[in-house]
Design a protein around this motif. Structure first.
Motif, short mmCIF file in Angstrom:
data_model
loop_
_atom_site.label_atom_id
_atom_site.label_comp_id
_atom_site.label_asym_id
_atom_site.label_seq_id
_atom_site.Cartn_x
_atom_site.Cartn_y
_atom_site.Cartn_z
N PRO A 188 107.99 -35.29 -40.10
CA PRO A 188 106.95 -34.85 -39.17
C PRO A 188 107.44 -34.75 -37.74
CG PRO A 188 106.72 -37.19 -39.60
CD PRO A 188 107.87 -36.71 -40.45
N THR A 189 106.82 -33.84 -37.00
CA THR A 189 106.97 -33.75 -35.55
C THR A 189 105.58 -33.79 -34.94
OG1 THR A 189 109.05 -32.51 -35.61
CG2 THR A 189 107.70 -32.28 -33.63
N VAL A 190 105.37 -34.73 -34.03
CA VAL A 190 104.07 -34.86 -33.38
C VAL A 190 104.09 -34.03 -32.10
CG1 VAL A 190 102.39 -36.45 -32.38
CG2 VAL A 190 103.76 -37.16 -34.35
N VAL A 191 103.11 -33.14 -31.97
CA VAL A 191 103.05 -32.23 -30.83
C VAL A 191 101.60 -31.77 -30.69
CG1 VAL A 191 103.59 -30.19 -32.24
CG2 VAL A 191 104.09 -30.16 -29.79
N ASP A 192 101.18 -31.46 -29.49
CA ASP A 192 99.85 -30.87 -29.30
C ASP A 192 99.94 -29.39 -29.64
OD1 ASP A 192 97.33 -30.11 -28.59
OD2 ASP A 192 97.52 -30.63 -26.47
N PRO A 203 97.19 -35.11 -30.18
CA PRO A 203 98.44 -34.96 -30.93
C PRO A 203 98.18 -34.46 -32.36
CG PRO A 203 97.82 -37.27 -30.82
CD PRO A 203 96.82 -36.53 -29.98
N ASP A 204 98.87 -33.39 -32.74
CA ASP A 204 98.83 -32.85 -34.09
C ASP A 204 100.18 -33.14 -34.76
OD1 ASP A 204 96.27 -31.40 -33.51
OD2 ASP A 204 97.58 -30.23 -32.20
N ILE A 205 100.33 -32.74 -36.01
CA ILE A 205 101.59 -32.91 -36.72
C ILE A 205 102.00 -31.58 -37.34
CG2 ILE A 205 102.74 -34.00 -38.69
CD1 ILE A 205 101.08 -36.48 -38.21
N VAL A 206 103.22 -31.15 -37.06
CA VAL A 206 103.85 -30.08 -37.82
C VAL A 206 104.96 -30.73 -38.64
CG1 VAL A 206 103.26 -28.17 -36.31
CG2 VAL A 206 105.30 -29.51 -35.82
N MET A 207 105.18 -30.21 -39.85
CA MET A 207 106.06 -30.97 -40.75
C MET A 207 106.69 -30.09 -41.81
SD MET A 207 105.06 -34.49 -42.74
CE MET A 207 104.17 -33.84 -44.15
N SER A 208 107.93 -30.42 -42.14
CA SER A 208 108.56 -29.91 -43.35
C SER A 208 108.96 -31.11 -44.20
CB SER A 208 109.76 -29.03 -43.03
OG SER A 208 110.20 -28.34 -44.19
N ASP A 209 109.52 -30.84 -45.40
CA ASP A 209 109.71 -31.92 -46.36
C ASP A 209 110.71 -31.50 -47.43
OD1 ASP A 209 108.18 -30.27 -48.24
OD2 ASP A 209 106.39 -30.96 -47.19
N ALA A 250 107.94 -27.60 -29.03
CA ALA A 250 107.64 -27.93 -27.64
C ALA A 250 107.44 -26.63 -26.86
CB ALA A 250 108.78 -28.76 -27.02
N LYS A 251 106.91 -26.76 -25.66
CA LYS A 251 106.75 -25.59 -24.80
C LYS A 251 108.10 -25.21 -24.20
CE LYS A 251 102.20 -24.85 -24.84
NZ LYS A 251 101.37 -25.21 -23.68
#
Length: 676
Positions: free
Chosen positions: A439-443, A450-456, A499-500
């Motif tokens: 996971p990567t926590v990012v708005d 804070p949301d989560i984008v994720m691969s696996d 990230a921005k």
């Protein structure tokens, strides 16, 4: 006056006691370069030896406690491979045993990880280790002065169809030994003749079916003499079928739960089953059952390769279970009940506990440092090989953080638990239980939460939008990220960076060529191509020198590490990582020294990024190398971004803390000189 004096003495005494308690319960200070301790007041956390896999082999009363001490073997990946003795410390009010690592134990199979065997206590008090070598039993006795299992003799068993893969042992009333063996059916799992790192490797047929076989195992029993030197009978198959349980018995343990002199048997199979066998007093065996939850549904162990071990319950009469496998050791309390179909009922598993514990995130954790619950304190959110995403709450301060043991995050009311199953793991169904959440926590939707984008492990990409509030986060169910209308897909086990950049939300992952690739956010579910990221030489940035299952695996983070106003890329690699080129990349070109933390400095701009050849992150002048599997670095801005520290997750599930002032960046040329 005397009353006032006594009152003053009492008040001073109370103050001193409170001060003492405060000193005892103060959060432990993190030491730079060391693993982070559990931040709870008693510093008790999950029991997890310092290795990727835990294998409980048996128990014995070594230190004279109210409950037995335990022997746990580990696999070679991690900082402490070998066989370890853990001392029982106490049992919690909830009935969960607490142990403390006491001693390493030598044995005859020290180069076998883990050794196949079991530890038992003979009625005369001797502690035996009995090990498998094909169809031969190797008998050893614990030398408590040398802390070594010393071989006494060997016994070659006759009448077995094949070599055994697991063993359990029970001393009968007459002193003879009942031996329980897991015997595979001989089916090969893989039929592919080449390497699984071959670029042509194909785990599945055109019909989507595994090209290999799925082996089965059956339970066999035989009896040997009290001295272990003579086989007394011909082995029999206790299983009702020769192909009884799919994918092997990882461990076999006799358990006392039936209230008879004849034990029942519990065996763990690769995909999570706890299989129950019962022998009646007349010697007949009932059909195999599955150990059940209180709701009647069969248990499925939280991780792959469960390895059960009977553990004497607090009542001194029955057995609970300690179950190892991938990651830590779980405790299953026997309820004393059976279902209508004779399934033993065990309570839901919880972690067995360890005193003086280091913070544990499951194996191969992937951390993020973020104020997840909006209380102004930086917490940690991390994925792991089990397929979970966990929240580690900071109950200390940003000056002196204290992370509590992890709690699984939920999305849409369901625990996040990625499992690739039969078809979605690129190395085959044998890895169906490894989720490798990254996971990567990012708005992600720019709403301040804070949301989560994720691969696996499936190499797919998802977003979990936070639909809660700042102080009460709540995740929506996973939603695919789409790239040009098709669900996003790259190489596997990659933590994406988000990230921005120059005012736009950027997303960096590894593409089908196993190269760094930039995507731009269109909206919360869609991405647009931003092209391959390039070195300042104009060349693409590769991830590895291996193909197939050796691809992917990098952990990526966009951060202005050197505080020059331009966004760099922080990278955690596996040991075989080779960034930015298959031949000259790091760390493999240095001789595969271990997983590494790299920084790719942005020599362009955020509008048009380009990157220098990576540098090695070093602690006190020496590069950080941490084992075989990919390490997970996370920027830790407890003192603000200008003084951000670093936390790096290790394959064994621990987290190392590095103060910024102890870190430096090393060029390859400088490392070569250092090595010389």
């Amino acid at each position: 006056m005397r009353i006032l004096l006594n009152r003053a003495v009492l008040m001073m005494s109370a103050f001193l006691m409170a001060a003492a308690d405060s000193a005892v319960y103060a959060a432990p200070i993190w030491e730079s370069g060391q693993q982070i301790p559990v931040g709870s007041v008693d510093q008790v956390g999950p029991l997890a030896p310092h290795a990727v896999m835990s294998v409980p082999l048996g128990s014995a009363s070594i230190f004279g406690g109210a409950q037995p001490d335990i022997f746990i073997a580990t696999t070679k990946y991690g900082t402490e491979p070998g066989l370890w003795l853990y001392r029982w410390v106490k049992t919690t009010e909830a009935g969960v045993p607490v142990f403390k690592k006491a001693q390493s134990i030598a044995h005859p199979f020290e180069k076998t990880y883990p050794p196949r065997g079991c530890v038992v206590t003979r009625k005369d008090g001797a502690v035996l280790g009995v090990w498998l070598s094909g169809t031969t039993l190797v008998w050893t006795t614990l030398d408590r002065k040398a802390w070594r299992f010393t071989e006494t003799h060997r016994l070659a068993l006759e009448g077995l169809p094949r070599g055994a893969e697991s063993i359990g042992l029970w001393e009968q009333a007459d002193g003879t030994w009942k031996v329980y063996l897991g015997i595979g059916d001989g089916t090969p799992y893989r039929t592919w003749k080449g390497s699984s790192r071959d670029p042509k490797y194909q785990p599945y047929t055109g019909a989507g079916l595994w090209h290999g076989g799925l082996p089965y195992v059956a339970l066999y029993t035989t009896t040997v003499s009290a001295d272990g030197k003579k086989q007394l009978d011909t082995p029999i198959r206790a299983s009702h079928r020769d192909r009884d349980v799919r994918s092997g018995f990882n461990q076999i343990t006799p358990v006392q739960i039936k209230g008879t002199d004849v034990p029942a048997i519990v065996a763990g199979s690769a995909f999570g089953g706890l299989h129950f066998f019962h022998e009646a007093e007349d010697g007949t065996w009932s059909p195999r059952r599955l150990a059940a939850q209180p709701n009647g549904i069969a248990h499925r162990h939280p991780t792959i390769y469960p390895r059960p071990m009977a553990y004497l319950a607090a009542d001194g009469a029955t057995n609970d279970l300690l179950v190892g496998g991938e990651g830590g050791v779980y405790f299953y309390r026997f309820t004393g009940e059976f279902s209508a179909t004779d399934q033993p009922i065990f309570a839901d598993p919880v972690f067995a506990l360890e005193a003086d514990a280091k913070l544990y995130g499951g194996t191969l954790p992937v951390p993020n440092i973020v104020d997840w619950d909006g209380d102004g304190l930086l917490d940690m959110v991390a994925g792991n090989s089990e397929g979970l995403v966990q929240f580690f709450k900071n109950t200390g301060s940003n000056e002196v953080p204290a992370f509590q043991p992890g709690e699984a995050l939920h999305a849409g009311g369901q625990k996040i638990h990625v499992q690739p199953g039969y078809r979605l793991d690129i190395q085959g169904p044998g890895e169906a239980r490894w989720g490798y959440t990254c996971p990567t926590v990012v708005d992600w939707n720019d709403d301040g939460l804070p949301d989560i984008v994720m691969s696996d492990s499936t190499a797919r990409h998802h977003v979990y939008l936070n639909t809660g509030t700042k102080t009460a986060p709540q995740l929506a169910p996973a939603h695919p990220l789409y790239y040009e209308g098709l669900d996003m897909h790259g190489t596997w086990r990659v933590q994406p960076a988000a990230a921005k950049l120059d005012g736009r939300m950027a997303y960096v992952a590894l593409d089908k060529d196993d190269q760094f690739h930039l995507y731009w956010q269109v909206d919360v579910y869609n991405l647009l191509d931003g092209g391959k990221l390039l070195l300042d030489t104009g060349e693409p940035i590769f991830a590895n020198f291996l193909s197939a299952g050796g691809t992917g695996r990098l952990k990526l983070s966009l951060t202005d590490w050197d505080r020059d106003g331009k966004t760099d890329i922080l990278v955690g690699t596996p040991r075989h990582g080779s960034v930015p080129h298959p031949e000259t990349g790091l760390p493999q070109s240095l001789g595969l020294p271990g997983s590494a933390v790299l920084l790719l400095k942005n020599t362009g701009s955020d509008a048009e990024p380009k990157f220098a050849f990576p540098k090695l992150m070093a602690f006190q002048g020496k590069p950080i190398f941490l084992g075989q599997h990919a390490c997970g670095p996370a920027v830790a801005p407890f003192r603000g971004m200008d003084n951000a520290d670093l936390i790096v997750a290790e394959e064994e599930g621990r987290f190392r803390f590095y103060k910024r002032e102890d870190l430096s960046l090393i060029e390859v040329e400088d490392y070569v000189k250092l090595a010389e």
